[in-house]
Design a protein around this motif. Sequence first.
Motif, PDB file in Angstrom:
ATOM      1  N   TRP A  38      43.694  41.839  46.290  1.00 54.08           N
ATOM      2  CA  TRP A  38      43.834  42.113  47.951  1.00 54.08           C
ATOM      3  C   TRP A  38      42.643  42.885  47.256  1.00 54.08           C
ATOM      4  CZ3 TRP A  38      48.556  45.964  45.904  1.00 54.08           C
ATOM      5  CH2 TRP A  38      49.703  44.267  45.815  1.00 54.08           C
ATOM      6  N   LEU A  39      41.159  42.640  46.449  1.00 49.60           N
ATOM      7  CA  LEU A  39      39.926  42.954  46.911  1.00 49.60           C
ATOM      8  C   LEU A  39      39.215  41.899  46.488  1.00 49.60           C
ATOM      9  CD1 LEU A  39      39.964  46.422  43.827  1.00 49.60           C
ATOM     10  CD2 LEU A  39      40.096  46.310  46.429  1.00 49.60           C
ATOM     11  N   ARG A  40      40.050  40.608  46.153  1.00 51.06           N
ATOM     12  CA  ARG A  40      39.138  39.542  46.661  1.00 51.06           C
ATOM     13  C   ARG A  40      37.666  39.639  45.060  1.00 51.06           C
ATOM     14  NH1 ARG A  40      39.578  36.469  51.670  1.00 51.06           N
ATOM     15  NH2 ARG A  40      41.777  37.609  52.374  1.00 51.06           N
ATOM     16  N   ASP A  41      38.503  40.251  44.110  1.00 50.74           N
ATOM     17  CA  ASP A  41      37.435  40.338  42.776  1.00 50.74           C
ATOM     18  C   ASP A  41      38.106  39.644  42.346  1.00 50.74           C
ATOM     19  OD1 ASP A  41      35.689  41.394  40.752  1.00 50.74           O
ATOM     20  OD2 ASP A  41      35.179  43.309  41.767  1.00 50.74           O
ATOM     21  N   VAL A  42      36.850  38.870  41.905  1.00 51.69           N
ATOM     22  CA  VAL A  42      37.050  36.963  40.463  1.00 51.69           C
ATOM     23  C   VAL A  42      37.098  38.259  39.112  1.00 51.69           C
ATOM     24  CG1 VAL A  42      37.144  34.948  39.852  1.00 51.69           C
ATOM     25  CG2 VAL A  42      36.924  35.742  42.166  1.00 51.69           C
ATOM     26  N   GLU A  43      36.346  38.743  39.099  1.00 56.74           N
ATOM     27  CA  GLU A  43      35.814  39.304  37.258  1.00 56.74           C
ATOM     28  C   GLU A  43      36.397  40.429  37.298  1.00 56.74           C
ATOM     29  OE1 GLU A  43      33.627  37.695  35.747  1.00 56.74           O
ATOM     30  OE2 GLU A  43      33.613  36.551  37.013  1.00 56.74           O
ATOM     31  N   LYS A  44      37.408  41.261  38.035  1.00 59.39           N
ATOM     32  CA  LYS A  44      38.844  42.024  38.134  1.00 59.39           C
ATOM     33  C   LYS A  44      40.364  41.133  38.087  1.00 59.39           C
ATOM     34  CE  LYS A  44      36.638  45.698  40.533  1.00 59.39           C
ATOM     35  NZ  LYS A  44      36.550  47.092  41.045  1.00 59.39           N
ATOM     36  N   VAL A  45      39.801  40.108  38.654  1.00 59.58           N
ATOM     37  CA  VAL A  45      41.691  39.606  37.944  1.00 59.58           C
ATOM     38  C   VAL A  45      41.336  38.740  36.528  1.00 59.58           C
ATOM     39  CG1 VAL A  45      42.762  37.234  39.165  1.00 59.58           C
ATOM     40  CG2 VAL A  45      41.691  38.782  40.401  1.00 59.58           C
ATOM     41  N   ARG A  46      40.400  38.524  36.685  1.00 61.14           N
ATOM     42  CA  ARG A  46      40.035  37.828  35.237  1.00 61.14           C
ATOM     43  C   ARG A  46      40.002  39.113  34.106  1.00 61.14           C
ATOM     44  NH1 ARG A  46      35.058  34.419  36.918  1.00 61.14           N
ATOM     45  NH2 ARG A  46      36.447  32.423  37.445  1.00 61.14           N
ATOM     46  N   GLY A  47      39.804  40.607  34.249  1.00 62.71           N
ATOM     47  CA  GLY A  47      39.912  41.574  33.744  1.00 62.71           C
ATOM     48  C   GLY A  47      41.531  41.736  33.482  1.00 62.71           C
ATOM     49  N   ALA A  48      42.525  41.808  34.366  1.00 62.94           N
ATOM     50  CA  ALA A  48      43.936  41.350  33.953  1.00 62.94           C
ATOM     51  C   ALA A  48      44.060  40.763  33.131  1.00 62.94           C
ATOM     52  CB  ALA A  48      44.476  42.321  35.609  1.00 62.94           C
ATOM     53  N   VAL A  49      43.690  39.436  33.540  1.00 63.71           N
ATOM     54  CA  VAL A  49      44.600  38.495  32.888  1.00 63.71           C
ATOM     55  C   VAL A  49      44.082  38.391  31.772  1.00 63.71           C
ATOM     56  CG1 VAL A  49      44.124  35.581  31.995  1.00 63.71           C
ATOM     57  CG2 VAL A  49      44.170  36.775  34.652  1.00 63.71           C
ATOM     58  N   GLU A  50      42.718  39.038  31.121  1.00 65.09           N
ATOM     59  CA  GLU A  50      42.851  38.389  29.667  1.00 65.09           C
ATOM     60  C   GLU A  50      43.164  40.513  29.019  1.00 65.09           C
ATOM     61  OE1 GLU A  50      38.820  39.584  30.287  1.00 65.09           O
ATOM     62  OE2 GLU A  50      37.876  37.200  30.527  1.00 65.09           O
ATOM     63  N   ARG A  51      43.808  41.156  29.631  1.00 70.66           N
ATOM     64  CA  ARG A  51      44.530  42.204  28.925  1.00 70.66           C
ATOM     65  C   ARG A  51      46.045  41.800  28.987  1.00 70.66           C
ATOM     66  NH1 ARG A  51      40.210  44.166  31.521  1.00 70.66           N
ATOM     67  NH2 ARG A  51      39.528  46.299  30.665  1.00 70.66           N
ATOM     68  N   ALA A  52      46.830  40.813  29.562  1.00 72.95           N
ATOM     69  CA  ALA A  52      48.381  40.436  29.009  1.00 72.95           C
ATOM     70  C   ALA A  52      48.205  39.837  27.692  1.00 72.95           C
ATOM     71  CB  ALA A  52      49.030  39.242  30.045  1.00 72.95           C
ATOM     72  N   PHE A  53      48.896  40.995  26.864  1.00 69.73           N
ATOM     73  CA  PHE A  53      48.852  40.844  25.701  1.00 69.73           C
ATOM     74  C   PHE A  53      49.413  39.665  24.982  1.00 69.73           C
ATOM     75  CE2 PHE A  53      52.675  43.787  26.460  1.00 69.73           C
ATOM     76  CZ  PHE A  53      53.104  43.661  25.648  1.00 69.73           C
ATOM     77  N   ASP A  54      50.828  39.341  26.307  1.00 70.12           N
ATOM     78  CA  ASP A  54      51.763  38.160  25.006  1.00 70.12           C
ATOM     79  C   ASP A  54      52.077  36.675  26.127  1.00 70.12           C
ATOM     80  OD1 ASP A  54      53.548  38.926  26.977  1.00 70.12           O
ATOM     81  OD2 ASP A  54      54.630  40.438  25.480  1.00 70.12           O
ATOM     82  N   ASP A  55      53.214  36.281  26.203  1.00 71.66           N
ATOM     83  CA  ASP A  55      52.885  34.872  27.312  1.00 71.66           C
ATOM     84  C   ASP A  55      54.661  34.905  27.474  1.00 71.66           C
ATOM     85  OD1 ASP A  55      50.031  34.171  27.440  1.00 71.66           O
ATOM     86  OD2 ASP A  55      50.326  33.099  26.046  1.00 71.66           O
ATOM     87  N   THR A  56      55.651  36.174  27.632  1.00 69.51           N
ATOM     88  CA  THR A  56      56.480  36.443  27.840  1.00 69.51           C
ATOM     89  C   THR A  56      56.897  36.997  29.051  1.00 69.51           C
ATOM     90  OG1 THR A  56      56.804  37.755  26.394  1.00 69.51           O
ATOM     91  CG2 THR A  56      57.537  35.285  25.357  1.00 69.51           C
TER      92      THR A  56
END
Length: 70
Positions: A38-56
């Motif tokens: 919503w903020l259109r902030d790619v770096e913050k999106v990447r920060g959230a993706v990097e914090r996803a600890f599993d793939d389920t």
Amino acid sequence: MRGDVEDAYEEAIHAIDEDPTGLNAPVAVWVAGHAALWLRDVEKVRGAVERAFDDTGWSLAGRRSFEAGI
């Protein structure tokens, strides 16, 4: 948060960092990722993706959704 997307992102990231493998972490990743989009902030999106600890479940769905948003 009353519509403050920046604060929503920061609160979610704080929750993840406080307990990255906790029960609420996948939902916090979801919230952080959506707020970042919503903020259109790619770096913050990447920060959230990097914090996803599993793939389920929520983590996988969030990761794929946010990568598509990037």
